[in-house]
Structures are given as structure tokens and as C-alpha cells.
Design a protein around this motif. Structure first.
Motif, PDB file in Angstrom:
ATOM      1  N   UNK A 183      92.242  81.979  -1.235  1.00  0.00           N
ATOM      2  CA  UNK A 183      92.206  80.528  -1.384  1.00  0.00           C
ATOM      3  C   UNK A 183      92.767  80.109  -2.754  1.00  0.00           C
ATOM      4  N   UNK A 184      92.434  80.848  -3.806  1.00  0.00           N
ATOM      5  CA  UNK A 184      92.968  80.549  -5.138  1.00  0.00           C
ATOM      6  C   UNK A 184      94.481  80.748  -5.160  1.00  0.00           C
ATOM      7  N   UNK A 185      94.930  81.855  -4.572  1.00  0.00           N
ATOM      8  CA  UNK A 185      96.359  82.148  -4.547  1.00  0.00           C
ATOM      9  C   UNK A 185      97.111  81.112  -3.734  1.00  0.00           C
ATOM     10  N   UNK A 186      96.557  80.714  -2.608  1.00  0.00           N
ATOM     11  CA  UNK A 186      97.199  79.677  -1.787  1.00  0.00           C
ATOM     12  C   UNK A 186      97.358  78.386  -2.581  1.00  0.00           C
ATOM     13  N   UNK A 187      96.342  78.009  -3.310  1.00  0.00           N
ATOM     14  CA  UNK A 187      96.408  76.795  -4.115  1.00  0.00           C
ATOM     15  C   UNK A 187      97.476  76.914  -5.200  1.00  0.00           C
ATOM     16  N   UNK A 206     101.396  83.489 -15.192  1.00  0.00           N
ATOM     17  CA  UNK A 206     100.407  84.457 -15.661  1.00  0.00           C
ATOM     18  C   UNK A 206      99.012  84.180 -15.097  1.00  0.00           C
ATOM     19  N   UNK A 207      98.771  82.973 -14.650  1.00  0.00           N
ATOM     20  CA  UNK A 207      97.480  82.650 -14.032  1.00  0.00           C
ATOM     21  C   UNK A 207      97.299  83.389 -12.699  1.00  0.00           C
ATOM     22  N   UNK A 208      98.403  83.686 -12.021  1.00  0.00           N
ATOM     23  CA  UNK A 208      98.330  84.422 -10.754  1.00  0.00           C
ATOM     24  C   UNK A 208      97.710  85.795 -10.983  1.00  0.00           C
ATOM     25  N   UNK A 209      98.096  86.438 -12.074  1.00  0.00           N
ATOM     26  CA  UNK A 209      97.594  87.793 -12.350  1.00  0.00           C
ATOM     27  C   UNK A 209      96.100  87.816 -12.646  1.00  0.00           C
ATOM     28  N   UNK A 210      95.499  86.677 -12.917  1.00  0.00           N
ATOM     29  CA  UNK A 210      94.067  86.604 -13.215  1.00  0.00           C
ATOM     30  C   UNK A 210      93.213  86.498 -11.951  1.00  0.00           C
ATOM     31  N   UNK A 211      93.836  86.295 -10.804  1.00  0.00           N
ATOM     32  CA  UNK A 211      93.101  86.209  -9.538  1.00  0.00           C
ATOM     33  C   UNK A 211      92.639  87.611  -9.155  1.00  0.00           C
ATOM     34  N   UNK A 212      91.349  87.775  -8.882  1.00  0.00           N
ATOM     35  CA  UNK A 212      90.842  89.107  -8.532  1.00  0.00           C
ATOM     36  C   UNK A 212      91.592  89.736  -7.355  1.00  0.00           C
TER      37      UNK A 212
END
Length: 113
Positions: free
Chosen positions: A29-33, A48-54
Motif C-alpha cells: 500500500x505504501x509503495x502503491x501510493x 530514496x523514500x522507496x528504499x525505506x519501505x519494509x
């Protein structure tokens, strides 16, 4: 049948990278957003925020560029596929999901197929 042969029969809006399936629903859900067309279109988009998604980064593999490249090159089909996948994981099996506008995106998959 190889994976490539099986994926050729999928419509573009149903194809998901293998790495997507390893993510939790919350991470999806975070990645989709973050990979929505609206988000990707902003000047202040921070890759770089993408890489912080678990689940996106691990000691063994980094999927940040894979997800970003897929979201752009396969847009708007990639956004539709993410939305469909999340709906299914939430138990919504309705095939008339209109939450993703299919006209927003580069449409490279359709143009060059």
C-alpha cells in the motif's frame, strides 16, 4: 512453461514483478501510493523514500530501481496492477476497480507492443 511464457499471456494491467509478492500488504500500500502517477509526476519526488519501505531493501537485494522503473515504463498498467493486487489481498474481488485512471501514464507497453 517458463515464467516469461506464462507472463506473456497476462494483460499488462495484471503483471506484477516477482518482488512485489514478497512484500506485506502494508508495504504494498505504501509503495502503491509512492508509485502512483500523481506522486511520480511531482518535482519533489524522493526516490530514496522507496528504499525505506519494509521489504524493498535487504542485505541480499535492492528492488528500489526495479519498482521505480516498472512503475514508469509500464504506466498506467503498473499502477492498475498494484491496485488490483491490493484489492485482492483485502478480499475485494470486484473486477470493476476504477480507482486507477488508465489514461494517466506513458503507455509504452501499449504503444510499443
Amino acid at each position: 512453461n517458463s515464467v516469461a511464457e506464462r507472463n506473456e499471456s497476462l494483460p499488462p494491467s495484471m503483471y506484477l514483478p516477482h518482488e512485489w509478492n514478497a512484500l506485506s500488504t502494508e508495504s504494498k500500500m505504501k509503495l502503491q501510493s509512492m508509485l502512483s502517477w500523481e506522486s511520480l509526476s511531482k518535482w519533489n519526488f524522493d526516490v530514496f523514500e522507496i528504499s525505506k519501505i519494509p521489504g524493498v531493501e535487504s542485505d541480499e537485494v535492492s528492488s528500489t530501481l526495479l519498482f521505480l522503473g516498472w512503475a514508469i515504463v509500464a504506466s498506467p498498467h503498473s499502477q492498475k496492477a498494484m491496485s488490483n493486487s491490493i484489492d485482492i489481498s483485502k478480499g475485494n474481488t470486484s473486477s470493476d476497480n476504477e480507482s486507477v485512471e488508465m489514461s494517466n501514464g506513458y503507455n509504452f507497453v501499449t504503444k510499443f507492443n
